[in-house]
Design an enzyme around this catalytic site. Structure first.
Site, PDB file in Angstrom:
ATOM      1  CG  HIS A 105      -1.832  -1.070   1.234  1.00  0.00           C
ATOM      2  ND1 HIS A 105      -2.683  -1.427   0.365  1.00  0.00           N
ATOM      3  CD2 HIS A 105      -2.125  -2.110   2.434  1.00  0.00           C
ATOM      4  CE1 HIS A 105      -3.568  -2.224   0.807  1.00  0.00           C
ATOM      5  NE2 HIS A 105      -3.019  -2.805   1.837  1.00  0.00           N
ATOM      6  NE  ARG A 116       0.723  -5.370   4.134  1.00  0.00           N
ATOM      7  CZ  ARG A 116      -0.275  -5.091   4.755  1.00  0.00           C
ATOM      8  NH1 ARG A 116      -0.033  -4.529   5.726  1.00  0.00           N
ATOM      9  NH2 ARG A 116      -1.649  -5.044   4.205  1.00  0.00           N
ATOM     10  CG  ASP A 139      17.415 -13.511  -3.614  1.00  0.00           C
ATOM     11  OD1 ASP A 139      17.272 -14.684  -2.762  1.00  0.00           O
ATOM     12  OD2 ASP A 139      16.967 -13.663  -4.847  1.00  0.00           O
ATOM     13  CD  GLU A 148      -5.110  -8.639   4.303  1.00  0.00           C
ATOM     14  OE1 GLU A 148      -5.082  -7.381   4.438  1.00  0.00           O
ATOM     15  OE2 GLU A 148      -4.156  -8.920   3.463  1.00  0.00           O
ATOM     16  CG  ASP A 171      -8.317  -5.391   3.141  1.00  0.00           C
ATOM     17  OD1 ASP A 171      -8.902  -5.063   2.518  1.00  0.00           O
ATOM     18  OD2 ASP A 171      -7.017  -4.917   3.212  1.00  0.00           O
TER      19      ASP A 171
END
Length: 266
Positions: free
Chosen positions: A51, A76, A90, A154, A180
């Site tokens: 977001h 995230r 990585d 969610e 959500d």
């Protein structure tokens, strides 16, 4: 970044012991935010690419900044995408907080995406994670057992599959996305609605049954305290933009009130 694997293992141990771990989400891209939050005492930091305007370079910078603190920094991702997850790992993220994990199969995919074969499907190429080649052997030996896998619950679908999600080996805990989930349940932001309260208890019961950490995004200090009293341990208690907005609003309000009180009265 072997020291970061040590931090992730300590964090996983805290979750297994059900110790309260307080986290904050980072939407702003300046690495200073990770340093500030880490020095403030947060146990874990979430670098939000779902977001916000974060990209691979800003994620790397925030991960680098968090090294100087005791906080575990996790990316995230935008979604459950093994290719995207691999890039974050990585870069040195010791696992991920993954949105919209809705089924047991998706929870297994999350775990597999964070582990090298034969335990998973992660492709080799840990550039920064393995110290640019200086720590390759040690990283290869320790990476699988050190990755933190936390799905976000969610949706109504995830709620219906909660036991299948929580019971997956390699899932360290879950966190509820209140906004959500409440949308999906038809009670947006009405966290006192019996439908929402029952849903949270259902998630909490599954976590206790399978010995996994239960967490949530908290929407007030009172809510955070109630979650701790209920036995929840994996709490996201705010974020950088929210903290800035809240404190800026409070400061302006206090100053405007002081100005009004000191104004000459006619």
């Amino acid at each position: 970044m072997i020291a970061e694997l040590d931090k992730s293992r300590r964090f996983k141990d805290k979750l297994r012991r059900n110790e309260v771990c307080l986290g904050a989400q980072i939407a702003l891209s300046d690495p200073v935010v990770a340093e500030l939050f880490g020095r403030a005492g947060f146990d874990w930091l979430i670098i939000d690419t779902e977001h916000s305007a974060q990209n691979l370079l800003t994620v790397r910078g925030l991960l680098q900044a968090a090294v100087a603190t005791e906080a575990v920094a996790l990316a995230r991702p935008l979604k459950l995408d093994p290719d995207e997850i691999r890039r974050f790992l990585d870069l040195g993220s010791p696992g991920v907080l993954c949105p919209f994990v809705n089924t047991g199969e998706e929870a297994k995919l999350l775990v597999n995406a964070c582990r090298y074969p034969p335990a998973g499907i992660r492709g080799w190429g840990p550039r920064r994670a393995a110290g640019y080649g200086f720590d390759t052997a040690e990283y290869a030996k320790r990476a699988n057992e050190s990755m933190i896998c936390i799905p976000i619950i969610e949706s109504k679908e995830a709620l219906g599959n909660i036991e299948q999600i929580v019971s997956v080996e390699g899932i360290d805990g879950i966190t509820v996305g209140p906004m959500d989930l409440s949308i999906s349940l038809g009670c947006f932001q009405n966290f006192d609605d019996p439908i929402y309260v029952t849903a949270i208890e259902r998630v909490r019961k599954a976590c206790k049954k399978y010995g996994k950490a239960m967490g949530t995004g908290t929407y007030s200090g009172e809510h955070a305290r109630a979650c701790v009293m209920a036995g929840d341990s994996l709490l996201l208690v705010g974020g950088d933009d929210l903290f800035l907005a809240t404190e800026a609003t409070r400061q302006i309000k206090d100053l405007r009130n002081a100005q009004a009180e000191s104004a000459p009265r006619s």
